[in-house]
Design a protein around this motif. Structure first.
Motif, PDB file in Angstrom:
ATOM      1  N   CYS A  41      25.172 -13.234  34.540  1.00  0.00           N
ATOM      2  CA  CYS A  41      25.405 -11.939  35.130  1.00  0.00           C
ATOM      3  C   CYS A  41      24.749 -11.173  34.770  1.00  0.00           C
ATOM      4  N   GLN A  42      24.108 -11.826  33.397  1.00  0.00           N
ATOM      5  CA  GLN A  42      22.850 -11.125  32.321  1.00  0.00           C
ATOM      6  C   GLN A  42      21.623 -11.543  33.118  1.00  0.00           C
ATOM      7  N   ALA A  43      21.543 -13.277  34.168  1.00  0.00           N
ATOM      8  CA  ALA A  43      20.190 -13.085  34.135  1.00  0.00           C
ATOM      9  C   ALA A  43      19.894 -12.518  35.697  1.00  0.00           C
ATOM     10  N   ALA A  44      20.936 -12.602  36.104  1.00  0.00           N
ATOM     11  CA  ALA A  44      20.823 -11.825  37.736  1.00  0.00           C
ATOM     12  C   ALA A  44      22.493 -11.635  37.798  1.00  0.00           C
ATOM     13  N   THR A  45      22.481  -9.942  38.303  1.00  0.00           N
ATOM     14  CA  THR A  45      23.431  -9.489  37.842  1.00  0.00           C
ATOM     15  C   THR A  45      23.643  -9.453  40.244  1.00  0.00           C
ATOM     16  N   PRO A  46      24.861 -10.071  40.109  1.00  0.00           N
ATOM     17  CA  PRO A  46      25.971 -10.375  41.526  1.00  0.00           C
ATOM     18  C   PRO A  46      26.580  -8.931  41.957  1.00  0.00           C
ATOM     19  N   ASP A  47      26.315  -8.995  43.338  1.00  0.00           N
ATOM     20  CA  ASP A  47      27.467  -7.644  43.725  1.00  0.00           C
ATOM     21  C   ASP A  47      28.732  -7.566  43.647  1.00  0.00           C
ATOM     22  N   VAL A  48      29.579  -9.073  43.849  1.00  0.00           N
ATOM     23  CA  VAL A  48      31.001  -9.733  43.451  1.00  0.00           C
ATOM     24  C   VAL A  48      30.990 -11.179  42.378  1.00  0.00           C
ATOM     25  N   VAL A  49      32.391 -10.285  41.568  1.00  0.00           N
ATOM     26  CA  VAL A  49      32.818 -11.166  40.525  1.00  0.00           C
ATOM     27  C   VAL A  49      34.004 -12.113  41.269  1.00  0.00           C
ATOM     28  N   LEU A  50      34.165 -13.674  41.720  1.00  0.00           N
ATOM     29  CA  LEU A  50      35.702 -13.768  42.073  1.00  0.00           C
ATOM     30  C   LEU A  50      36.424 -14.351  40.511  1.00  0.00           C
ATOM     31  N   LEU A  51      37.167 -14.184  39.500  1.00  0.00           N
ATOM     32  CA  LEU A  51      37.524 -14.466  39.233  1.00  0.00           C
ATOM     33  C   LEU A  51      38.938 -14.826  38.666  1.00  0.00           C
ATOM     34  N   ASP A  52      38.583 -16.349  37.879  1.00  0.00           N
ATOM     35  CA  ASP A  52      40.383 -16.523  37.210  1.00  0.00           C
ATOM     36  C   ASP A  52      40.911 -16.133  36.009  1.00  0.00           C
ATOM     37  N   TRP A  53      41.994 -16.059  36.227  1.00  0.00           N
ATOM     38  CA  TRP A  53      42.290 -15.890  34.736  1.00  0.00           C
ATOM     39  C   TRP A  53      42.067 -16.500  33.309  1.00  0.00           C
ATOM     40  N   ASN A  54      43.263 -18.285  33.929  1.00  0.00           N
ATOM     41  CA  ASN A  54      42.999 -19.252  33.289  1.00  0.00           C
ATOM     42  C   ASN A  54      41.578 -19.479  33.255  1.00  0.00           C
ATOM     43  N   MET A  55      41.620 -19.712  31.800  1.00  0.00           N
ATOM     44  CA  MET A  55      40.134 -20.694  31.686  1.00  0.00           C
ATOM     45  C   MET A  55      40.011 -20.821  29.920  1.00  0.00           C
ATOM     46  N   PRO A  56      38.971 -22.177  30.451  1.00  0.00           N
ATOM     47  CA  PRO A  56      39.067 -22.726  28.451  1.00  0.00           C
ATOM     48  C   PRO A  56      37.307 -21.794  27.935  1.00  0.00           C
ATOM     49  N   VAL A  57      37.490 -21.689  26.888  1.00  0.00           N
ATOM     50  CA  VAL A  57      35.928 -20.823  26.344  1.00  0.00           C
ATOM     51  C   VAL A  57      36.381 -19.574  26.392  1.00  0.00           C
ATOM     52  N   MET A  58      36.130 -19.231  27.288  1.00  0.00           N
ATOM     53  CA  MET A  58      36.491 -17.323  27.402  1.00  0.00           C
ATOM     54  C   MET A  58      37.589 -17.539  29.011  1.00  0.00           C
ATOM     55  N   ASN A  59      38.434 -16.429  28.562  1.00  0.00           N
ATOM     56  CA  ASN A  59      39.401 -16.299  29.887  1.00  0.00           C
ATOM     57  C   ASN A  59      38.707 -15.363  30.710  1.00  0.00           C
ATOM     58  N   GLY A  60      39.560 -14.803  31.670  1.00  0.00           N
ATOM     59  CA  GLY A  60      38.941 -13.770  32.485  1.00  0.00           C
ATOM     60  C   GLY A  60      38.949 -12.336  31.891  1.00  0.00           C
ATOM     61  N   MET A  61      40.039 -12.303  31.185  1.00  0.00           N
ATOM     62  CA  MET A  61      40.575 -11.342  30.581  1.00  0.00           C
ATOM     63  C   MET A  61      39.091 -11.241  29.816  1.00  0.00           C
ATOM     64  N   ASP A  62      38.882 -11.417  29.065  1.00  0.00           N
ATOM     65  CA  ASP A  62      37.943 -11.359  27.959  1.00  0.00           C
ATOM     66  C   ASP A  62      36.807 -11.166  28.535  1.00  0.00           C
ATOM     67  N   PHE A  63      36.160 -12.457  29.472  1.00  0.00           N
ATOM     68  CA  PHE A  63      35.293 -11.825  30.483  1.00  0.00           C
ATOM     69  C   PHE A  63      35.258 -10.367  31.104  1.00  0.00           C
ATOM     70  N   LEU A  64      35.685  -9.898  31.246  1.00  0.00           N
ATOM     71  CA  LEU A  64      36.100  -8.816  31.511  1.00  0.00           C
ATOM     72  C   LEU A  64      36.192  -7.801  30.989  1.00  0.00           C
ATOM     73  N   ARG A  65      36.392  -7.596  30.287  1.00  0.00           N
ATOM     74  CA  ARG A  65      36.316  -6.801  28.911  1.00  0.00           C
ATOM     75  C   ARG A  65      34.968  -6.433  28.303  1.00  0.00           C
ATOM     76  N   ALA A  66      34.238  -7.544  28.189  1.00  0.00           N
ATOM     77  CA  ALA A  66      32.565  -8.532  28.193  1.00  0.00           C
ATOM     78  C   ALA A  66      31.724  -7.442  28.504  1.00  0.00           C
ATOM     79  N   LEU A  67      31.908  -7.517  30.422  1.00  0.00           N
ATOM     80  CA  LEU A  67      31.122  -7.664  31.032  1.00  0.00           C
ATOM     81  C   LEU A  67      31.485  -6.097  31.335  1.00  0.00           C
ATOM     82  N   ARG A  68      32.622  -5.556  31.356  1.00  0.00           N
ATOM     83  CA  ARG A  68      32.197  -4.145  31.031  1.00  0.00           C
ATOM     84  C   ARG A  68      31.751  -3.090  30.057  1.00  0.00           C
TER      85      ARG A  68
END
Length: 121
Positions: A41-68
């Motif tokens: 997203c930092q390299a090239a912002t998409p129009d939309v992100v289709l985001l899973d909740w449960n993932m390794p390394v950084m989950n969806g909620m942590d990603f969403l908070r960091a993005l916002r």
């Protein structure tokens, strides 16, 4: 052409989502976890992100908070796409900044309707 970043640790889900999105005339990029998605997203912002909740390394909620919280001037729409279907999860996702929420498994019609709701189809 509109762009979508599909973020899911399942290669099968990414492939299914890519196929559906390409039939809806989206250019699709993929990430397998939240950290990879944030970098994309930092390299090239998409129009939309289709985001899973449960993932390794950084989950969806942590990603969403960091993005916002990021300093990005353009922020993509975020559609959570997950098996987490409790009202508490949905409320938490919306409060954290998700624009819409879709349950797995999903089909073309369901995904298209969610993208219409966020103004991208």
């Amino acid at each position: 052409m509109k762009t979508c970043l599909v973020v899911d640790d399942s290669k099968v889900i990414r492939k299914v989502a890519r196929h559906i999105l390409e039939t809806l005339q989206f250019e699709v990029r993929e990430a397998c976890d939240g950290r990879e998605a944030l970098e994309a997203c930092q390299a090239a912002t998409p129009d939309v992100v289709l985001l899973d909740w449960n993932m390794p390394v950084m989950n969806g909620m942590d990603f969403l908070r960091a993005l916002r919280e990021s300093g990005m001037t353009q922020k993509p729409k975020v559609v959570f796409c997950t098996t987490e279907n409790g009202m508490g999860h949905i409320r938490a996702a919306i409060e954290a900044g998700a624009d819409e929420y879709v349950m797995k498994p999903f089909d073309r019609d369901t995904l298209e309707s969610k993208l219409q709701i966020v103004g991208l189809v």
